[in-house]
Structure formats: structure tokens, C-alpha cells
Design a protein around this motif. Structure first.
Motif, PDB file in Angstrom:
ATOM      1  N   THR A 355       0.806  -1.119  -0.043  1.00  0.00           N
ATOM      2  CA  THR A 355       0.181  -0.164  -0.149  1.00  0.00           C
ATOM      3  C   THR A 355       1.028   1.259   0.038  1.00  0.00           C
ATOM      4  OG1 THR A 355      -1.715  -1.085   1.162  1.00  0.00           O
ATOM      5  CG2 THR A 355      -1.970   1.049   1.256  1.00  0.00           C
ATOM      6  N   GLN A 356       1.855   1.190   0.943  1.00  0.00           N
ATOM      7  CA  GLN A 356       2.781   2.416   0.989  1.00  0.00           C
ATOM      8  C   GLN A 356       3.494   2.679  -0.240  1.00  0.00           C
ATOM      9  OE1 GLN A 356       4.547   1.728   4.691  1.00  0.00           O
ATOM     10  NE2 GLN A 356       3.210   3.487   5.530  1.00  0.00           N
ATOM     11  N   ALA A 357       4.208   1.495  -0.839  1.00  0.00           N
ATOM     12  CA  ALA A 357       5.073   1.545  -2.025  1.00  0.00           C
ATOM     13  C   ALA A 357       4.355   1.873  -3.277  1.00  0.00           C
ATOM     14  CB  ALA A 357       5.808   0.053  -2.281  1.00  0.00           C
ATOM     15  N   SER A 358       2.939   1.342  -3.548  1.00  0.00           N
ATOM     16  CA  SER A 358       2.446   1.401  -4.697  1.00  0.00           C
ATOM     17  C   SER A 358       2.460   2.845  -5.073  1.00  0.00           C
ATOM     18  CB  SER A 358       0.989   0.863  -4.519  1.00  0.00           C
ATOM     19  OG  SER A 358       0.354   1.393  -3.809  1.00  0.00           O
ATOM     20  N   VAL A 359       2.206   3.775  -4.492  1.00  0.00           N
ATOM     21  CA  VAL A 359       2.074   5.246  -5.090  1.00  0.00           C
ATOM     22  C   VAL A 359       3.433   5.512  -6.107  1.00  0.00           C
ATOM     23  CG1 VAL A 359       0.486   6.179  -3.295  1.00  0.00           C
ATOM     24  CG2 VAL A 359       3.065   6.351  -2.924  1.00  0.00           C
ATOM     25  N   SER A 360       4.441   4.882  -5.668  1.00  0.00           N
ATOM     26  CA  SER A 360       5.487   5.093  -6.545  1.00  0.00           C
ATOM     27  C   SER A 360       5.510   4.520  -7.678  1.00  0.00           C
ATOM     28  CB  SER A 360       6.820   4.878  -5.780  1.00  0.00           C
ATOM     29  OG  SER A 360       7.060   3.319  -5.571  1.00  0.00           O
ATOM     30  N   PHE A 361       4.806   3.422  -8.005  1.00  0.00           N
ATOM     31  CA  PHE A 361       4.918   2.599  -9.127  1.00  0.00           C
ATOM     32  C   PHE A 361       4.658   3.384 -10.600  1.00  0.00           C
ATOM     33  CE2 PHE A 361       3.487  -1.240  -6.469  1.00  0.00           C
ATOM     34  CZ  PHE A 361       4.668  -1.350  -6.065  1.00  0.00           C
ATOM     35  N   SER A 362       3.845   4.523 -10.599  1.00  0.00           N
ATOM     36  CA  SER A 362       3.565   5.060 -11.447  1.00  0.00           C
ATOM     37  C   SER A 362       4.448   6.422 -11.866  1.00  0.00           C
ATOM     38  CB  SER A 362       2.225   5.531 -11.560  1.00  0.00           C
ATOM     39  OG  SER A 362       1.803   6.444 -10.538  1.00  0.00           O
ATOM     40  N   LEU A 363       5.523   6.431 -10.811  1.00  0.00           N
ATOM     41  CA  LEU A 363       6.576   7.512 -11.006  1.00  0.00           C
ATOM     42  C   LEU A 363       7.984   7.031 -11.414  1.00  0.00           C
ATOM     43  CD1 LEU A 363       5.793   9.378  -7.345  1.00  0.00           C
ATOM     44  CD2 LEU A 363       5.251  10.312  -9.728  1.00  0.00           C
ATOM     45  N   ARG A 364       8.262   6.061 -10.854  1.00  0.00           N
ATOM     46  CA  ARG A 364       9.734   5.463 -11.200  1.00  0.00           C
ATOM     47  C   ARG A 364       9.652   5.038 -12.414  1.00  0.00           C
ATOM     48  NH1 ARG A 364       9.328  -0.071  -7.393  1.00  0.00           N
ATOM     49  NH2 ARG A 364       7.596  -1.162  -8.944  1.00  0.00           N
ATOM     50  N   GLY A 365      10.777   5.293 -13.134  1.00  0.00           N
ATOM     51  CA  GLY A 365      11.120   4.960 -14.542  1.00  0.00           C
ATOM     52  C   GLY A 365      10.325   5.816 -15.378  1.00  0.00           C
ATOM     53  N   GLY A 366      10.056   6.915 -14.967  1.00  0.00           N
ATOM     54  CA  GLY A 366       9.050   7.694 -15.904  1.00  0.00           C
ATOM     55  C   GLY A 366       7.572   7.833 -15.570  1.00  0.00           C
ATOM     56  N   THR A 367       7.146   9.030 -15.279  1.00  0.00           N
ATOM     57  CA  THR A 367       5.797   9.139 -14.511  1.00  0.00           C
ATOM     58  C   THR A 367       4.640   8.740 -15.741  1.00  0.00           C
ATOM     59  OG1 THR A 367       5.200  11.438 -15.317  1.00  0.00           O
ATOM     60  CG2 THR A 367       6.359  10.829 -13.099  1.00  0.00           C
ATOM     61  N   ARG A 368       3.514   8.214 -15.221  1.00  0.00           N
ATOM     62  CA  ARG A 368       2.375   7.980 -15.953  1.00  0.00           C
ATOM     63  C   ARG A 368       2.252   9.448 -17.052  1.00  0.00           C
ATOM     64  NH1 ARG A 368      -1.578   6.462 -12.149  1.00  0.00           N
ATOM     65  NH2 ARG A 368      -0.952   3.996 -12.632  1.00  0.00           N
ATOM     66  N   GLU A 369       2.083  10.516 -16.796  1.00  0.00           N
ATOM     67  CA  GLU A 369       1.896  11.536 -17.599  1.00  0.00           C
ATOM     68  C   GLU A 369       3.045  11.512 -18.690  1.00  0.00           C
ATOM     69  OE1 GLU A 369       1.679  11.762 -14.215  1.00  0.00           O
ATOM     70  OE2 GLU A 369      -0.282  12.124 -14.044  1.00  0.00           O
ATOM     71  N   ILE A 370       4.219  11.249 -18.453  1.00  0.00           N
ATOM     72  CA  ILE A 370       5.188  11.190 -19.371  1.00  0.00           C
ATOM     73  C   ILE A 370       4.972  10.192 -20.242  1.00  0.00           C
ATOM     74  CG2 ILE A 370       7.677  11.063 -19.814  1.00  0.00           C
ATOM     75  CD1 ILE A 370       6.619  13.970 -18.788  1.00  0.00           C
ATOM     76  N   LEU A 371       4.763   9.107 -19.715  1.00  0.00           N
ATOM     77  CA  LEU A 371       4.665   7.834 -20.607  1.00  0.00           C
ATOM     78  C   LEU A 371       3.419   8.023 -21.644  1.00  0.00           C
ATOM     79  CD1 LEU A 371       5.202   4.983 -18.019  1.00  0.00           C
ATOM     80  CD2 LEU A 371       6.663   5.615 -20.114  1.00  0.00           C
ATOM     81  N   ARG A 372       2.487   8.501 -21.044  1.00  0.00           N
ATOM     82  CA  ARG A 372       1.163   8.736 -21.973  1.00  0.00           C
ATOM     83  C   ARG A 372       1.437   9.592 -22.955  1.00  0.00           C
ATOM     84  NH1 ARG A 372      -3.955   7.551 -17.671  1.00  0.00           N
ATOM     85  NH2 ARG A 372      -3.251   5.490 -17.348  1.00  0.00           N
TER      86      ARG A 372
END
Ligand SMILES: Cc1cc2nc3c(=O)[nH]c(=O)nc-3n(C[C@H](O)[C@H](O)[C@H](O)COP(=O)(O)OP(=O)(O)OC[C@H]3O[C@@H](n4cnc5c(N)ncnc54)[C@H](O)[C@@H]3O)c2cc1C
Length: 382
Positions: A355-372
Motif C-alpha cells: 500500500t505504501q510503496a504502490s504510490v511510487s509505481f507510476s513515478l519511477r522509471g518515468g511518470t504516467r503522464e510522461i509515458l502517456r
């Protein structure tokens, strides 16, 4: 027609053989390894485990034998990674060297650099971190300001890197520095270097995150000297080189298996006699994970053929992060148990970490917005 392709990719017999061997090794080696540590998967740093894997010949699997590799295929490597992640093995120490820095040196490194670094990475003895992000330079990587100025015999570096995963535990940073400031051409004048993190003029400070872990660090350079022979590729070509690394960084099974241990714990809790609702949820998660696996495997096949799947890799990472991030909410709705890092039950402890780590999953390695944004550009939408 969509501008990306996910050709079906089957696993060849040697990959299936390797899968059996890796499973047997992990069953034995991680028999008493607790679920809450397994939950960390590829962020768990354990030098002993990396050395054991190196001794098995399972780091740098596709690299030439001359550099400590084993000349196996990208699909065999894929299977190996998948088994490691599903078992929650602590692979962080060698992960970056194996995934990114090794292939980068094979492509752009000098013969001396390959001979010096690759066998040590393959033995599980030398650990790499990524020095891209800086204060105020994350998504906008071309704004990197840490400067490497030419001096006699090398470069003097001044500035700082931020969010460097395991930077305080690794030996070498593969760093992106500005060698030639050109305000009107920000993508030019960037250069990659191999930085010995024990050098004079380098200070490393761990950064604690909200789960209490110190995976990150801040790395400060004050007149740190980097010898000329530690420049990677061509001076000024850093942007193109970094972009070529990102397909390796974004497409692997780590991009959809970070919550897998929680899914296993959820299934353990549910047991062998699920309600209709439980069966429906687990069925849907299984369908998603199977599809993501086929997409990620297809990217591995594309890499094996020497093609560039960077658009497909961005699609896998984005969909994978959505899947991984949903898991704690789905587990909470279905099981209703509390997330508790000190809980008596392994489900509660795993739930607390994920739960605590999952917020970072869409940041590390390039954020969601950048990937989209990348995907939209690839589709001709911007
Ligand atoms: C777990 C973890 C591990 C990491 N490990 C490393 C590492 O080892 N090495 C390393 O170099 N870095 C690492 N990072 C840093 C990571 O690459 C950056 O956090 C990421 O690139 C975002 O940069 P930022 O934090 O500066 O946020 P910003 O770039 O400031 O972004 C903030 C928000 O604004 C959005 N945004 C920014 N620009 C745009 C735009 N043009 N269009 C739309 N939205 C936009 C972003 O999507 C984000 O939601 C790690 C990060 C995490 C969370």
C-alpha cells in the motif's frame, strides 16, 4: 492501424528448462524468507543473494562469455527475471547492472570498460545505480544541470543527483552530466559517465520514505574527479544513449509484478473454496496479468531480434503500473483486513508495504503522464 505491435512470443524449450532450474533454486534458497521482505521484490537489496545468483551464472545471462556472460537468449533472461520476481527474491543489488548498465556498456562502452565492469556485474559483486534525476530535473530530464567540466586527464563534477535508488549502497553510478551548457539546445551537451561512488568529493545521504525504508539517496558532487576513460560513448551524445536505455528500463516483468506477492497472499487468505465474488476478482486479475505477461514477453522477443520496442515498452509500463497500483485497493475491498506492518498475519504486513510503496509505481522509471505523452506522440496524436 496502431503504430505499435505485440507479436505473439512463445517460450523456447531452453527457457522452459531454465524456468524449472530457477524454481528449484529459489524454493531452496528462499525457503525461510518472510513474505513482507518478498513483497519488496526488486527493491530488496541483498549482496549475498546477488553473489549466489552470480555463482549460478544468472546475471548478465545474454552477454558474451568473454565478459562473464553466458550467451543465452533474451527470452531465457525473461523467464529468469519472472521467476525471481514471483518468488520476491531480493535482486536490487545487481538489478540495474544486469538490466541497464551492462547492455549500455556492450553497446557504447570501450573494450577496457567492458572488461573491467561486466565480469564483476555478472559475478554479483559490483552494483550500479542510475544518476539521472536531480532537484528540479525529473520528467524534464533535458534540464539536467550537474556539470562535468573538462580538466587535465578527466572531468570535475559539481552538482547533485536525487532519488538515486540504492545510491548509498552501490559501487558505481551511471550518471548523466552536462558537459557543454547550451541553453538553446538542451538535449545537446549531455554525457554519460561511470562514476566510482567512493571517490573524493562525493557525499551520499540516504533519504527515508514514508514506509521507513531508505532505498533512495541524494548524491552530492563537489569537485569530484572522473577520469577521461570513464566517459561512456561519445561526449555530447548522452541524451541519445539514455533514451536507448529506457526500453530496457520500461518493459520488463518488474513493471507488472511488483504487487504479485500481495496477490499470492490474497489467494492464500481466500483459500481453496472462494465465494463467487472472490473467484470473479481473482479471475479478472489473472486475465490481466496473463495479458500483461504476453505483452511484456513480446517486447523481450523484439529486443532479442535487435529491434527497438520503446513505444511498446511505454505501453507495458503504463498498463503494468495501473495493474500493480490497483492491487492494494482490490485486496482491501475483497479481504477487508487492515494493513499493519507489525501485524501477526503475513497478509497484513505485505498489504502494509505494498500500500505504501504502490504510490511510487507510476513515478519511477518515468511518470504516467510522461509515458502517456510518449504513447500519444507514437500514435500521431500530438
Ligand atoms: C521509487 C522511485 C525510484 C526512483 N529511482 C530513481 C533512480 O534510481 N535514479 C534516478 O535518476 N531517478 C529515480 N527516480 C526519480 C524518478 O525518475 C522521478 O521521480 C520522475 O522522473 C519524476 O520526476 P520528479 O520527481 O522530478 O517529478 P516532476 O517531473 O516534477 O513531476 C511531477 C508531476 O508532474 C507531472 N508532469 C511533469 N511534466 C509533465 C508534462 N510535461 N506533462 C504532463 N505532466 C507532467 C508528472 O507526471 C508528475 O505527476 C525514482 C523515483 C521513484 C518514485
Amino acid at each position: 492501424m496502431l503504430p505499435f505491435r505485440f507479436d505473439p512470443q512463445d517460450l523456447p524449450p531452453p527457457a522452459l528448462e531454465l524456468q524449472k532450474e530457477v524454481r528449484a533454486f529459489l524454493d531452496e534458497t528462499l525457503r525461510d524468507y518472510p513474505a513482507e521482505l518478498r513483497a519488496r521484490t526488486w527493491t530488496g537489496f541483498d549482496a549475498d543473494f546477488s553473489r549466489k545468483l552470480g555463482a549460478q551464472g544468472w546475471i548478465g545471462l545474454p552477454w558474451p562469455k568473454a565478459y562473464g556472460g553466458h550467451e543465452r537468449t533474451a527470452l531465457e533472461r525473461y523467464v529468469l527475471l519472472e521467476e525471481l520476481l514471483v518468488a520476491g527474491a531480493p535482486v536490487a543489488a545487481h538489478w540495474i547492472g544486469d538490466r541497464q548498465s551492462g547492455p549500455l556498456l556492450l553497446k557504447y562502452g570501450t573494450e577496457e570498460q567492458r572488461q573491467f565492469f561486466l565480469p564483476k556485474i555478472a559475478a554479483g559483486e559490483m552494483y550500479f545505480c542510475i544518476g539521472m534525476s536531480e532537484p528540479n530535473s525529473g520528467s524534464d530530464l533535458a534540464s539536467v544541470r550537474t556539470k562535468a567540466e573538462k580538466v587535465d586527464g578527466g572531468y570535475l563534477v559539481n552538482g547533485s543527483k536525487l532519488w538515486t535508488t540504492h545510491g548509498h549502497r552501490c559501487h558505481t553510478m551511471i550518471a548523466l552530466f552536462r558537459t557543454d551548457p547550451k541553453p538553446d539546445k538542451r538535449h545537446d551537451g549531455l554525457t554519460q559517465f561511470l562514476v566510482d561512488l567512493s571517490s573524493k568529493g562525493i557525499t551520499r545521504r540516504p533519504i527515508y520514505d514514508h514506509s521507513g525504508g531508505d532505498d533512495f539517496s541524494e548524491v552530492i558532487f563537489e569537485d569530484a574527479f572522473v577520469p577521461q576513460d570513464r566517459l561512456v560513448g561519445e561526449e555530447g551524445n548522452g541524451w541519445a544513449q539514455v533514451m536507448s536505455e529506457l526500453a530496457f528500463e520500461r518493459s520488463g516483468p518488474e513493471r507488472y509484478l511488483s504487487s504479485f506477492v500481495l496477490m499470492q497472499e490474497m489467494m492464500k487468505r481466500i483459500g481453496g473454496n472462494p465465494s463467487d465474488q472472490e473467484a470473479a476478482v481473482i479471475g479478472r486479475l489473472t486475465a490481466h496479468i496473463t495479458t500483461l505477461r504476453r505483452m511484456s514477453l513480446s517486447v523481450a522477443g523484439t529486443l532479442e531480434r535487435g529491434e527497438n520496442p520503446s513505444l511498446e515498452a511505454s505501453v507495458v509500463k503504463d498498463l503494468g503500473a495501473v495493474f500493480e497500483q490497483q492491487m492494494p485497493n482490490i485486496a482491501h475491498d475483497l479481504i477487508g483486513a487492515d494493513a499493519d506492518p507489525e501485524g501477526a498475519d503475513s497478509f497484513e504486513r505485505v498489504m502494509a508495504y505494498v500500500t505504501q510503496a504502490s504510490v511510487s509505481f507510476s513515478l519511477r522509471g518515468g511518470t504516467r503522464e510522461i509515458l502517456r505523452g510518449i504513447i500519444a506522440r507514437g500514435m500521431g496524436l500530438r
